[in-house]
Enzyme design. Sequence first.
Site, PDB file in Angstrom:
ATOM      1  N   TRP A 133      50.634  37.874  27.896  1.00 43.67           N
ATOM      2  CA  TRP A 133      50.263  36.502  28.230  1.00 43.67           C
ATOM      3  C   TRP A 133      51.507  35.640  28.436  1.00 43.67           C
ATOM      4  CZ3 TRP A 133      47.425  34.028  31.006  1.00 43.67           C
ATOM      5  CH2 TRP A 133      46.899  32.761  30.771  1.00 43.67           C
ATOM      6  N   LYS A 144      35.534  33.312  20.901  1.00 45.76           N
ATOM      7  CA  LYS A 144      35.174  34.235  21.990  1.00 45.76           C
ATOM      8  C   LYS A 144      35.827  35.606  21.795  1.00 45.76           C
ATOM      9  CE  LYS A 144      39.195  33.726  24.503  1.00 45.76           C
ATOM     10  NZ  LYS A 144      40.027  34.664  25.283  1.00 45.76           N
ATOM     11  N   ASP A 165      35.358  31.213  29.575  1.00 42.56           N
ATOM     12  CA  ASP A 165      36.328  31.962  28.772  1.00 42.56           C
ATOM     13  C   ASP A 165      35.628  33.026  27.940  1.00 42.56           C
ATOM     14  OD1 ASP A 165      38.888  32.553  28.018  1.00 42.56           O
ATOM     15  OD2 ASP A 165      39.149  30.856  26.683  1.00 42.56           O
TER      16      ASP A 165
END
Length: 341
Positions: free
Chosen positions: A23, A203, A257
Site C-alpha cells: 500500500w 471491513k 470499501d
Amino acid sequence: MSQIEELKKKIPTHITVLGGGSWATALVKILSENQVKIKWWIRRKTDVDFIRKYNHNPSYLTDVAINPRKVKTYHKMSDALHGVEYIILAVPAAFIPSTLKDLNKKHFEGKKVVSAIKGMIPEENMLVTDWIEREFNLPLGQTCVIAGPCHAEEVALEKQSYLTIASPNLALAQTFSNLLNSRFLQAHAIEDLYGVEYCAVIKNIIAMACGITRGLGFGDNFQAVLVSNAMQEIKLFLDAVDPETNRDLNSSGYLGDLLVTAYSQFSRNRTFGNMIGRGYSVKSAQIEMNMVAEGYYAVRSIYHISRQHKIHLPIIEAVYAIVYEKANPQLEMNKLKGFLK
C-alpha cells in the site's frame, strides 16, 4: 491567474511516506503522478539501497517503477520527516507504536498526518488518529484518513480506482484529495473521519469471515447474505460509538470499501480467512502469507469495544471466537447461520 498563484502551483508539495509494503508503494506511485516530492522511509535498509539503485521495491509491487526525480528513499526516519508538509502512515497498526517510538510532538509540529492504515492500535483498542492525537498532541483537524475502495495491486496495473479522504477539516481532505487525483485515480473528500476509519477497520474482519466461509466450501449465496448482514453490523456499531445523522453508508467509502475487500482476489484478509477455513492455524497462516492481515488484530479491538457498548455483532463474534478462542470454524459458521437473514 497571478504570477504568485502560478509560482505556487509549480512549487511541489513535500510528503513523507512511512512504510515499505504494497500500500505504501502504491501511494508513492499515485502521488508521483502529481507535483510532489516524496521522502519514502522504509525499515529495511536493503530495500532502501535496492530502490536507490534499481527504482523498484524488491519486496512488494515489484513491477512498479519508482520515479527517482520525485522519490528519495530513507532508512533514518528523522531525515525523512525533515521539511515536509504531510506525513503518510502506511505501516500496520500493530507496529505504529514501535515504529514511532523515537519521535516526539516536535516532529509533527506544523505538519498534517494522513493515516493510510486500516487497523487499530491493538493493545489500546484505539483508532490510529486518536492515538496520534494523544501521543503527539496533534489536533484531529490536522489529520485525515485514506479509505477505498482500492487495492494496491490494481493501482500498480493503473486500473481505474477511487479513494475516499476523510477529515473533520474538510478543506484539508479536499487539498489532499487533489494531490492524489490522476489519470487512473479519483479521490473525493468527506468529513466523517471516525465513520470511515472504523468502517475500514471492520471491513477487514468481514473479509476474514468471507474467506473462512470460502475455505469451508460455502458459496456465493451465503457470502451475499453475510456481507449484507455485515453492513447492518457496521451501522449498529457506528450508531453506538459515533452516531452521525449525515453518514451515508451506501457510498463508496463505506459499502464500496467493504465489497472490494470481501470479494477481491487481492484481499489479504480474505486470503487469511480462507486459509483458516481450510484448516490452517492462525500462526501457520501468518507465516505462509508473509504479510499482515489487519483484521486479525482488529477483530479483538472491535469485539471488546462492542462488548463495552453492549451490542451484539454475530459476525464479529464468530470471527473472534475462531481466531482468538480457537473455536471450530465449521461449528461457528453453522451457529452464525441462525443470526443471518
